[in-house]
Design an enzyme around this catalytic site. Structure first.
Site, short mmCIF file in Angstrom:
data_model
loop_
_atom_site.label_atom_id
_atom_site.label_comp_id
_atom_site.label_asym_id
_atom_site.label_seq_id
_atom_site.Cartn_x
_atom_site.Cartn_y
_atom_site.Cartn_z
CG ASP A 30 -2.13 0.89 1.07
OD1 ASP A 30 -2.42 1.22 -0.06
OD2 ASP A 30 -2.68 1.37 2.22
CG HIS A 75 0.05 3.01 -9.32
ND1 HIS A 75 -0.47 1.79 -8.06
CD2 HIS A 75 -1.19 3.31 -9.54
CE1 HIS A 75 -1.21 2.28 -7.33
NE2 HIS A 75 -1.74 3.14 -8.36
CG LEU A 97 9.22 -17.65 -3.41
CD1 LEU A 97 9.39 -17.09 -1.89
CD2 LEU A 97 10.26 -15.99 -3.58
#
Ligand code: IPE
Ligand code: IPE
Ligand code: MG
Length: 239
Positions: A16, A33, A127
């Protein structure tokens, strides 16, 4: 970094603050962004270095469609680029990538890229990287419940056999262990519809650092804080 640091098996992150980060620099939200997306590329490297096995990031919520058309279109463009690049990142890190959320809302080419990425990386185990796109926990639970109810109506399952394990197998996160640590950047103290079922016993870490500035040092800080927590799961601590 402390010696013998106990690294969480699964870290979930609410990415965020991209918009506010950009605004503070006198730049448009879209710039935030772009920088946030670049940070997503490097965070996987850090997770792998530290030995984290599962990483789930919240990149676009079911509520984020409410943003301006311009912002949503900019995000779609970023997803297109990122999903393509992510194939190379998956190969480099030997990471398996899965998208959670209802991807049917995206344009066909984005859905195809997601399937291609998932398929390409399906045998990697170093991962496990989950990207939440058009994800909302309530939506996920309802989609799961709909399929569950259909299976019961079709007599494939008996309602009496529905337990936590069976229910979880209907969620987008089926076969993914629950997060041990949830990090939310940029100061908001809420879940915003992220992994409500899965985070019943997750430790929460909030930082004012905005997502584009969240680097490896910040990640280590969060893990060190997590290490000082006393996880009880409803029991009492053994002295
Ligand atoms: C997070 O940053 C990225 C997405 C939700 C897509 P925001 O866009 O929410 O940035 P702020 O919270 O407005 O600063
Ligand atoms: C949550 O962030 C969703 C993502 C990070 C993708 P938002 O910025 O959309 O959440 P609210 O609106 O502040 O709760
Ligand atoms: Mg936000």
């Amino acid at each position: 970094m402390e010696e013998n640091m106990n690294v969480p098996n699964h870290i979930a992150i609410i990415l965020d603050g991209n918009g506010r980060w950009a605004k503070a620099k006198g730049m448009p939200r879209s710039y935030g962004h772009v920088k946030g997306c670049a940070n997503l590329e490097t965070i996987c490297d850090h997770m792998k270095d530290l030995g984290v096995k599962y990483l789930t990031v919240y990149a676009f919520s079911t509520e984020n469609w409410k943003r301006s058309r311009e912002e949503v279109e900019g995000l779609m463009k970023l997803f297109r680029n990122y999903l393509k690049k992510c194939i190379k990142i998956a190969e480099k890190n030997r990471m398996r990538v899965k998208v959670i959320g209802d991807i049917t809302a995206f344009d066909q080419d984005i859905q195809d890229r997601i399937r291609e990425l998932e398929n390409f990386s399906k045998d990697y185990t170093e991962l496990h990287f989950q990207i939440a796109l058009n994800y909302g926990s309530r939506d996920e639970i309802l989609r799961g419940v709909r399929r569950l109810a259909q299976d019961a109506a079709d007599k494939k399952i008996d309602p009496a056999q529905i337990d936590e394990g069976l229910f979880e197998s209907y969620l987008d996160t089926a076969e993914i262990p629950d997060p041990d640590l949830m990090i939310r950047t940029s100061g908001e103290l809420r879940l915003s519809n992220f992994l409500l079922w899965q985070m019943a016993y997750t430790e929460f870490y909030f930082t004012d650092v905005a997502w584009p500035d969240f680097d490896k040092a910040e990640l280590i800080k969060a893990i060190e804080k997590y290490n000082k927590r006393d996880r009880r799961y409803g029991g009492v601590k053994e002295e």
